[in-house]
Design a protein around this motif. Structure first.
Motif, PDB file in Angstrom:
ATOM      1  N   SER A 124      18.031  13.707  17.541  1.00 31.79           N
ATOM      2  CA  SER A 124      19.141  14.642  17.744  1.00 31.79           C
ATOM      3  C   SER A 124      19.639  15.268  16.456  1.00 31.79           C
ATOM      4  N   ASN A 125      19.168  14.787  15.317  1.00 32.18           N
ATOM      5  CA  ASN A 125      19.618  15.326  14.037  1.00 32.18           C
ATOM      6  C   ASN A 125      19.036  16.720  13.841  1.00 32.18           C
ATOM      7  N   LYS A 126      19.895  17.701  13.596  1.00 30.67           N
ATOM      8  CA  LYS A 126      19.445  19.078  13.447  1.00 30.67           C
ATOM      9  C   LYS A 126      18.817  19.338  12.083  1.00 30.67           C
ATOM     10  N   CYS A 127      19.097  18.469  11.138  1.00 32.54           N
ATOM     11  CA  CYS A 127      18.503  18.608   9.807  1.00 32.54           C
ATOM     12  C   CYS A 127      17.995  17.235   9.371  1.00 32.54           C
ATOM     13  N   PRO A 128      16.878  16.782   9.967  1.00 32.31           N
ATOM     14  CA  PRO A 128      16.409  15.409   9.721  1.00 32.31           C
ATOM     15  C   PRO A 128      15.679  15.259   8.389  1.00 32.31           C
ATOM     16  N   THR A 129      16.417  15.328   7.294  1.00 32.38           N
ATOM     17  CA  THR A 129      15.816  15.094   5.988  1.00 32.38           C
ATOM     18  C   THR A 129      15.380  13.638   5.879  1.00 32.38           C
ATOM     19  N   ALA A 130      14.442  13.366   4.988  1.00 30.94           N
ATOM     20  CA  ALA A 130      13.782  12.057   4.948  1.00 30.94           C
ATOM     21  C   ALA A 130      14.719  10.918   4.584  1.00 30.94           C
ATOM     22  N   ASN A 131      15.854  11.206   3.981  1.00 33.07           N
ATOM     23  CA  ASN A 131      16.744  10.145   3.515  1.00 33.07           C
ATOM     24  C   ASN A 131      17.455   9.404   4.640  1.00 33.07           C
ATOM     25  N   ILE A 132      17.502   9.965   5.861  1.00 30.51           N
ATOM     26  CA  ILE A 132      18.277   9.337   6.937  1.00 30.51           C
ATOM     27  C   ILE A 132      17.546   8.157   7.566  1.00 30.51           C
ATOM     28  N   TYR A 133      16.253   7.984   7.292  1.00 28.88           N
ATOM     29  CA  TYR A 133      15.449   7.007   8.029  1.00 28.88           C
ATOM     30  C   TYR A 133      15.518   5.595   7.443  1.00 28.88           C
ATOM     31  N   PHE A 134      15.634   5.478   6.135  1.00 30.90           N
ATOM     32  CA  PHE A 134      15.534   4.169   5.494  1.00 30.90           C
ATOM     33  C   PHE A 134      16.547   3.155   6.028  1.00 30.90           C
ATOM     34  N   PRO A 135      17.846   3.456   6.087  1.00 32.28           N
ATOM     35  CA  PRO A 135      18.790   2.446   6.589  1.00 32.28           C
ATOM     36  C   PRO A 135      18.547   2.054   8.039  1.00 32.28           C
ATOM     37  N   GLU A 136      18.121   3.007   8.869  1.00 30.35           N
ATOM     38  CA  GLU A 136      17.875   2.704  10.280  1.00 30.35           C
ATOM     39  C   GLU A 136      16.651   1.789  10.433  1.00 30.35           C
ATOM     40  N   ILE A 137      15.581   2.104   9.707  1.00 28.90           N
ATOM     41  CA  ILE A 137      14.365   1.292   9.797  1.00 28.90           C
ATOM     42  C   ILE A 137      14.608  -0.096   9.203  1.00 28.90           C
ATOM     43  N   CYS A 138      15.361  -0.175   8.123  1.00 22.98           N
ATOM     44  CA  CYS A 138      15.682  -1.481   7.542  1.00 22.98           C
ATOM     45  C   CYS A 138      16.486  -2.338   8.510  1.00 22.98           C
ATOM     46  N   HIS A 139      17.374  -1.715   9.248  1.00 20.88           N
ATOM     47  CA  HIS A 139      18.162  -2.469  10.238  1.00 20.88           C
ATOM     48  C   HIS A 139      17.257  -3.041  11.320  1.00 20.88           C
ATOM     49  N   VAL A 140      16.263  -2.262  11.751  1.00 20.70           N
ATOM     50  CA  VAL A 140      15.291  -2.768  12.727  1.00 20.70           C
ATOM     51  C   VAL A 140      14.530  -3.950  12.135  1.00 20.70           C
TER      52      VAL A 140
END
Length: 672
Positions: A421-437
């Motif tokens: 849903s992110n309209k500007c999915p720059t690469a920096n948004i993924y690291f914290p989410e993947i680390c939480h998984v």
């Protein structure tokens, strides 16, 4: 666009019909004639004769002069006042039927072909332009090409503009291909001038006819520091396609668009894709440039796809339990009487939930999550429900499994929603989410329940394969977020790796410096007047005439290294930027480019890397994207042209600037 204010003088009542604009009324003795101003033919002009015969004559007469007779058909109204301008035209139903409004004249000056432009007074109609507009409309909105053969469409067009010749399906297809060729050249020219590097996302599509397609899309940060993406190719694969064929298709795309030397990363939607595909791509482009950071940043796998794959493992493990819950919900909703009994059980057991029971759509696993979540809240009521088939009854252990796995699904839904849903999915948004998984999977593996712990171990094994490929890319992108820098890596790695965290953090730091050094060398060569474009990194050529290519690297490492590294060190040593919800990372780097000239070049390329390729509409569909059935019968060339051009035109139509204004063209134009 200019509008001419035409004055219409109110005529006597007997001459209010629009046809009298084309006839002169002549009286000879007791007879009245209506003389056509175009052909001088005399017709009866008496008031008893009416105007039907005059109108019929004009329909035949004016077509010979290529006049737009649609105005004759529609203009039946006359004005209430003696003078009327365009500013006070009203289209209320209360207008008198005989009121006449002279057509608005619009000024427009396109390049028009003389043999296809029709001129009467100051009005023009362009057959060629209208044909291309029709094709552009079909492309932009995804209409089937066959719509031009529909009777309703033909009637509508003829009534709207009788001069327009409705073209057949085959002609529309040729027009679409013509537009595709022109738009493709525009995209090619834009990519060739792009200062930054390009990331290629490769996504597999299926179709109702069980054919496979591969969609290749360029992701990049433009010179205006805005994240952009454009579909480059949409290729239909042979039913027996292999990894060799897929890598060949990707390489051909790179060569056709001449972007191999600008390639920064390739993102594949299937994390289990054979590594040989990426290796072949690296070997092909290595002739033009060296690989970044030993190729570690070149191979990226879609984060959302790996999470979807992990979810499918959980759904399969819980399949029998899900079937029982689905059957129970279906039983409760089967009749009003059973629903009444169920409500009584809800009251007796003291359940306060206001949610309604829902049946899932099995191919959309987020709907299965909603069904499980609601059913778990009514667990006690289900257990007390009389006459329930014993085969549908769940044991306490099965209810616990359903509750735990529903918690897993909730986490994955939240994270995939962030990605899609992110309209500007720059690469920096993924690291914290993947680390939480990652942290949650470690915790789930510690479950005392053998069923849950074994399932978690299977899920983590799949995740670890993804993590080994993409963790460095994810971490570098997070470090380039000024709100986090190295601190975020230190925070998560200490939880993930425990006592070995420092070693892992050093690996990330070394990889970051290695990548930065590569950009520094490129910058040094540029400063020395090298002919390399700003977006190119030094290549390892076999040209024997320049035997000192290695000297460039040696010179940089021995005399320029400290200066270049200081750009990165300066960024890391400065305090982190305060976190806020409205932070725009690309704008931050645009503003700070003068302060970090080399690091900003690297940040633009890293942040533009697509870490996930899933779309919002297919985020929870394990089968991925499916081709529209109306495009299945098309030839592969036409299919590619329509899909690519639609993507390009949509990007233009979303742009409020003047560049998109030519897509809304007036029917009438005025020439000088």
């Amino acid at each position: 666009m200019e509008v001419a204010n035409e004055t219409v003088i109110k005529k006597p009542k007997r001459l209010t019909s629009v046809v009298w604009n084309h006839f002169e009324r002549v009286r000879k003795a007791d007879l009245c004639y209506a003389v056509c101003v175009h052909c001088n033919k005399k017709l009866s002009g008496s008031s008893n004769s009416g105007t039907t015969h005059l109108r019929n004559h004009l329909m035949r007469c004016l077509k010979r002069f290529n006049y737009d007779v649609s105005q004759l058909l529609s203009a039946k109204k006359r004005k209430k006042d003696n003078t009327l301008t365009i500013a006070n035209i009203s289209y209320d139903e209360g207008q008198r039927k005989e009121e006449y409004l002279k057509p608005t004249i619009v000024k427009y000056e396109p390049e028009q072909r003389k043999d296809e432009v029709f001129n009467v007074q100051s009005s023009w109609f362009d057959q060629e332009r209208s044909r291309l507009d029709l094709a552009r409309m079909i492309i932009l909105h995804g209409y089937p090409l066959a719509m031009v053969e529909h009777v309703g469409f033909k009637v509508f067009v003829k009534n709207l503009q009788p001069l327009f010749d409705v073209v057949p399906n085959s002609t529309v297809e040729l027009s679409c291909m013509e537009i595709y060729g022109k738009e493709r050249q525009k995209v090619h020219d834009m990519l060739s001038k792009l200062q930054g590097r390009i990331n290629l996302a490769v996504e597999m599509w299926s179709s109702p006819e069980n054919t496979n397609h591969v969609c290749m899309m360029a992701h990049y940060v433009g010179d205006d520091w805005k994240l952009q993406k454009k579909i480059l190719n949409f290729v239909t694969l042979d039913s027996s396609h292999t990894d060799d064929l897929l890598s060949g298709v990707i390489i051909k795309c790179l060569m056709d668009w001449d972007i191999g030397s600008k390639l920064f990363a390739v993102t594949l939607d299937d994390f289990s894709t054979n590594d040989d595909i990426v290796l072949r791509i690296k070997e092909q482009i290595s002739e033009n440039k060296s690989r970044l950071s030993n190729g570690q940043l070149l191979d990226v796998r879609s984060a959302a796809h790996v999470l979807n794959s992990i979810v499918q493992d959980a759904m399969e493990a819980l399949r029998l339990v899900i079937q029982k819950i689905r059957g129970t919900v279906r039983y409760v909703k089967s009749s009003q009487s059973i629903q009444g009994k169920f409500k009584e059980m809800v009251l007796q057991t003291g359940i306060n939930s206001q949610k309604n029971l829902v049946l899932d759509c099995p191919i959309q696993w987020n709907s299965t999550y909603l069904m499980l979540e609601t059913a778990i809240e009514y667990r006690n009521a289900f257990c007390q429900l009389p006459e329930l088939d014993l085969d549908l009854a769940l044991s306490d252990e099965e209810w616990e499994w359903a509750s735990s796995i529903t918690g897993y699904l909730k986490l994955f839904i939240e994270i995939i929603n962030v990605f899609s849903s992110n309209k500007c999915p720059t690469a920096n948004i993924y690291f914290p989410e993947i680390c939480h998984v990652h942290i949650q999977l470690i915790d789930w593996c510690k479950s005392p329940d053998n069923f849950l712990s074994s399932l978690a171990a299977k899920m983590k094994a799949k995740f670890d394969k993804y993590w080994s490929k993409c963790s460095l890319s994810l971490a570098v992108a997070a470090i380039l977020d000024p709100r986090f820098k190295m601190k975020l890596v230190e925070y998560y790695y200490s939880q993930i790796y425990g006592s070995t965290a420092l070693e892992r953090i050093k690996e990330v730091s070394d990889g970051l410096k290695e990548l930065f050094n590569t950009y520094s060398i490129c910058s040094t060569l540029m400063d020395q007047g090298s002919a390399l474009p700003l977006s190119s990194l030094p290549s390892s050529s076999n040209d024997g005439r320049d035997r000192l290519k290695g000297f460039d690297k040696f010179l940089h490492e021995t005399s320029q290294s400290q200066t270049a590294i200081s750009d990165l060190e300066k960024y890391l040593d400065e305090p982190v930027f305060p976190r806020n919800c409205n932070f725009n990372i690309l704008n931050w780097w645009r503003v700070h480019t003068p302060r970090y000239p080399i690091l900003s070049m690297m940040a633009r390329d890293v942040l533009g890397t697509p870490m996930s390729t899933i779309s919002q509409e297919s985020a929870f569909h394990p089968g991925g994207r499916v081709l529209d059935s109306c495009r299945c019968p098309l030839t592969p060339e036409t299919r590619q042209a329509l899909i690519c051009t639609q993507d390009w035109l949509r990007m233009q139509s979303d742009d409020p600037g003047p560049s998109s204004s030519h897509y809304a063209l007036p029917l009438y134009v005025e020439t000088n």
